[in-house]
Design a protein around this motif. Structure first.
Motif, PDB file in Angstrom:
ATOM      1  N   LEU A  93       5.201 -48.174   3.628  1.00 55.57           N
ATOM      2  CA  LEU A  93       4.687 -46.852   3.989  1.00 55.57           C
ATOM      3  C   LEU A  93       5.218 -46.410   5.339  1.00 55.57           C
ATOM      4  O   LEU A  93       5.413 -45.215   5.585  1.00 55.57           O
ATOM      5  N   LEU A  94       5.466 -47.372   6.218  1.00 54.21           N
ATOM      6  CA  LEU A  94       6.017 -47.045   7.526  1.00 54.21           C
ATOM      7  C   LEU A  94       7.428 -46.457   7.427  1.00 54.21           C
ATOM      8  O   LEU A  94       7.893 -45.789   8.357  1.00 54.21           O
ATOM      9  N   LEU A  95       8.103 -46.721   6.322  1.00 48.17           N
ATOM     10  CA  LEU A  95       9.432 -46.139   6.100  1.00 48.17           C
ATOM     11  C   LEU A  95       9.353 -44.708   5.588  1.00 48.17           C
ATOM     12  O   LEU A  95      10.322 -43.955   5.673  1.00 48.17           O
ATOM     13  N   LEU A  96       8.180 -44.321   5.045  1.00 43.13           N
ATOM     14  CA  LEU A  96       8.012 -42.998   4.447  1.00 43.13           C
ATOM     15  C   LEU A  96       7.292 -42.013   5.351  1.00 43.13           C
ATOM     16  O   LEU A  96       7.537 -40.807   5.278  1.00 43.13           O
ATOM     17  N   LEU A  97       6.393 -42.519   6.195  1.00 40.04           N
ATOM     18  CA  LEU A  97       5.492 -41.656   6.939  1.00 40.04           C
ATOM     19  C   LEU A  97       5.492 -42.007   8.428  1.00 40.04           C
ATOM     20  O   LEU A  97       5.946 -43.077   8.824  1.00 40.04           O
ATOM     21  N   ASP A  98       4.945 -41.096   9.219  1.00 39.74           N
ATOM     22  CA  ASP A  98       4.649 -41.391  10.610  1.00 39.74           C
ATOM     23  C   ASP A  98       3.733 -42.614  10.667  1.00 39.74           C
ATOM     24  O   ASP A  98       2.856 -42.773   9.799  1.00 39.74           O
ATOM     25  N   ALA A 113      -2.816 -33.563   6.935  1.00 37.26           N
ATOM     26  CA  ALA A 113      -2.914 -33.171   5.529  1.00 37.26           C
ATOM     27  C   ALA A 113      -2.103 -34.100   4.637  1.00 37.26           C
ATOM     28  O   ALA A 113      -2.482 -34.329   3.477  1.00 37.26           O
ATOM     29  N   ILE A 114      -1.010 -34.659   5.159  1.00 39.53           N
ATOM     30  CA  ILE A 114      -0.157 -35.529   4.342  1.00 39.53           C
ATOM     31  C   ILE A 114      -0.905 -36.778   3.892  1.00 39.53           C
ATOM     32  O   ILE A 114      -0.654 -37.305   2.802  1.00 39.53           O
ATOM     33  N   VAL A 115      -1.849 -37.251   4.701  1.00 43.37           N
ATOM     34  CA  VAL A 115      -2.639 -38.424   4.338  1.00 43.37           C
ATOM     35  C   VAL A 115      -3.472 -38.138   3.098  1.00 43.37           C
ATOM     36  O   VAL A 115      -3.508 -38.935   2.150  1.00 43.37           O
ATOM     37  N   TRP A 116      -4.126 -36.995   3.080  1.00 44.97           N
ATOM     38  CA  TRP A 116      -5.012 -36.658   1.961  1.00 44.97           C
ATOM     39  C   TRP A 116      -4.219 -36.252   0.725  1.00 44.97           C
ATOM     40  O   TRP A 116      -4.595 -36.586  -0.403  1.00 44.97           O
ATOM     41  N   LYS A 117      -3.100 -35.565   0.924  1.00 48.03           N
ATOM     42  CA  LYS A 117      -2.233 -35.222  -0.205  1.00 48.03           C
ATOM     43  C   LYS A 117      -1.667 -36.482  -0.857  1.00 48.03           C
ATOM     44  O   LYS A 117      -1.650 -36.612  -2.094  1.00 48.03           O
ATOM     45  N   SER A 118      -1.220 -37.416  -0.045  1.00 49.71           N
ATOM     46  CA  SER A 118      -0.672 -38.672  -0.566  1.00 49.71           C
ATOM     47  C   SER A 118      -1.747 -39.483  -1.290  1.00 49.71           C
ATOM     48  O   SER A 118      -1.459 -40.165  -2.279  1.00 49.71           O
ATOM     49  N   ALA A 144       8.755 -43.311  -4.435  1.00 49.59           N
ATOM     50  CA  ALA A 144       8.610 -44.536  -3.639  1.00 49.59           C
ATOM     51  C   ALA A 144       7.141 -44.802  -3.330  1.00 49.59           C
ATOM     52  O   ALA A 144       6.672 -45.947  -3.398  1.00 49.59           O
ATOM     53  N   LEU A 145       6.402 -43.745  -3.009  1.00 49.40           N
ATOM     54  CA  LEU A 145       4.965 -43.879  -2.744  1.00 49.40           C
ATOM     55  C   LEU A 145       4.243 -44.440  -3.960  1.00 49.40           C
ATOM     56  O   LEU A 145       3.414 -45.361  -3.846  1.00 49.40           O
ATOM     57  N   ILE A 146       4.541 -43.922  -5.131  1.00 52.52           N
ATOM     58  CA  ILE A 146       3.898 -44.367  -6.368  1.00 52.52           C
ATOM     59  C   ILE A 146       4.180 -45.848  -6.618  1.00 52.52           C
ATOM     60  O   ILE A 146       3.275 -46.618  -6.967  1.00 52.52           O
ATOM     61  N   LEU A 147       5.419 -46.259  -6.442  1.00 52.42           N
ATOM     62  CA  LEU A 147       5.791 -47.655  -6.676  1.00 52.42           C
ATOM     63  C   LEU A 147       5.080 -48.582  -5.690  1.00 52.42           C
ATOM     64  O   LEU A 147       4.576 -49.648  -6.078  1.00 52.42           O
ATOM     65  N   ILE A 148       5.034 -48.185  -4.433  1.00 51.19           N
ATOM     66  CA  ILE A 148       4.356 -48.990  -3.412  1.00 51.19           C
ATOM     67  C   ILE A 148       2.890 -49.172  -3.761  1.00 51.19           C
ATOM     68  O   ILE A 148       2.344 -50.286  -3.728  1.00 51.19           O
ATOM     69  N   VAL A 149       2.229 -48.087  -4.117  1.00 58.51           N
ATOM     70  CA  VAL A 149       0.797 -48.130  -4.430  1.00 58.51           C
ATOM     71  C   VAL A 149       0.536 -48.976  -5.670  1.00 58.51           C
ATOM     72  O   VAL A 149      -0.421 -49.765  -5.713  1.00 58.51           O
ATOM     73  N   LEU A 150       1.379 -48.842  -6.683  1.00 63.06           N
ATOM     74  CA  LEU A 150       1.188 -49.594  -7.923  1.00 63.06           C
ATOM     75  C   LEU A 150       1.303 -51.101  -7.683  1.00 63.06           C
ATOM     76  O   LEU A 150       0.450 -51.883  -8.134  1.00 63.06           O
TER      77      LEU A 150
END
Length: 239
Positions: free
Chosen positions: A32-37, A185-190, A5-11
């Protein structure tokens, strides 16, 4: 977190940003608000938006309207401090509701062919609003979209000037948020996961840009504003 889902959103969001000069935060933040804090989503969005703007600006730098860029930057400096206070201390839900209503009203006015006469004061005020919205909820684009959609500036100048401005305001915002609030860390990993698809989106967006006339671009801006306002309102109410 759902990586696909992250990949699709970013693309999709990076394609829109490269095609119009706007659109990354508008397309990415609601999902992104549906995936993350919420604060992680905002920081990730700002960081990715900074990277995509930085990657785009060199090629399109020659059409930047320098005087407008200066006024936007000066205005944004007034808006960032109250925005970062909202980000750190306040619940973002009421602010999201207000923004969704204002976006919907603005979209209706634009669709009704409300025109804006370009002026130094308006550009400065758009910078103030944009700076506030960037540090608070990671969405610098709506004030500029509303203003530029009602002017007669050509699409190349609009795109290059806003991209140059986004380089500044997104970098300033992520630095302020990181030093005053911190980041996870999730911000930088994502961010690392998203980078290849960010690049692909830029390539696709450039392909769209050369085939997008001025009228179609304005119609696309209206659609983006309408979609975002409705989606933000519904998802915030449902929380």
């Amino acid at each position: 977190m759902n990586t696909y889902a992250l990949i699709l959103i970013v693309l999709i969001a990076s394609t829109m940003q490269a095609a119009t000069g706007f659109g990354f935060a508008i397309m990415s933040i609601p999902f992104l608000l549906l995936l993350l804090d919420p604060r992680d989503a905002i920081q990730l969005n700002i960081l990715l938006a900074f990277i995509i703007s930085l990657m785009m600006i060199y090629k399109i730098r020659h059409t930047v309207k320098a005087a407008t860029l200066k006024r936007l930057i000066m205005g944004s400096l007034l808006g960032t401090l109250p925005g970062i206070l909202i980000f750190i201390f306040l619940d973002v839900r009421p602010l999201k509701l207000l923004i969704s209503v204002l976006l919907l009203i603005s979209t209706c006015l634009l669709a009704a062919k409300i025109r804006f006469k370009e002026s130094n004061t308006k550009e400065f005020l758009m910078g103030v609003c944009s700076g506030f919205l960037t540090t608070s909820i990671g969405m610098p684009g709506p004030p500029l979209m509303i203003y530029y959609a009602g002017t007669d500036l050509d699409k190349a100048t609009i795109r290059s000037t806003t991209v140059a401005y986004f380089v500044f305001i997104n970098l300033l915002s992520i630095l302020m948020q990181t030093f005053l609030y911190g980041s996870s860390a999730i911000v930088w990993k994502s961010t690392l996961i998203s980078l290849p698809f960010l690049v692909l989106g830029i390539v696709l967006g450039q392909f769209v840009f050369v085939r997008l006339n001025q009228q179609r671009m304005q119609q696309l801006i209206y659609l983006l504003l309408f979609f975002t306002s409705i989606y933000l309102f519904v998802t915030t109410i449902a929380q």
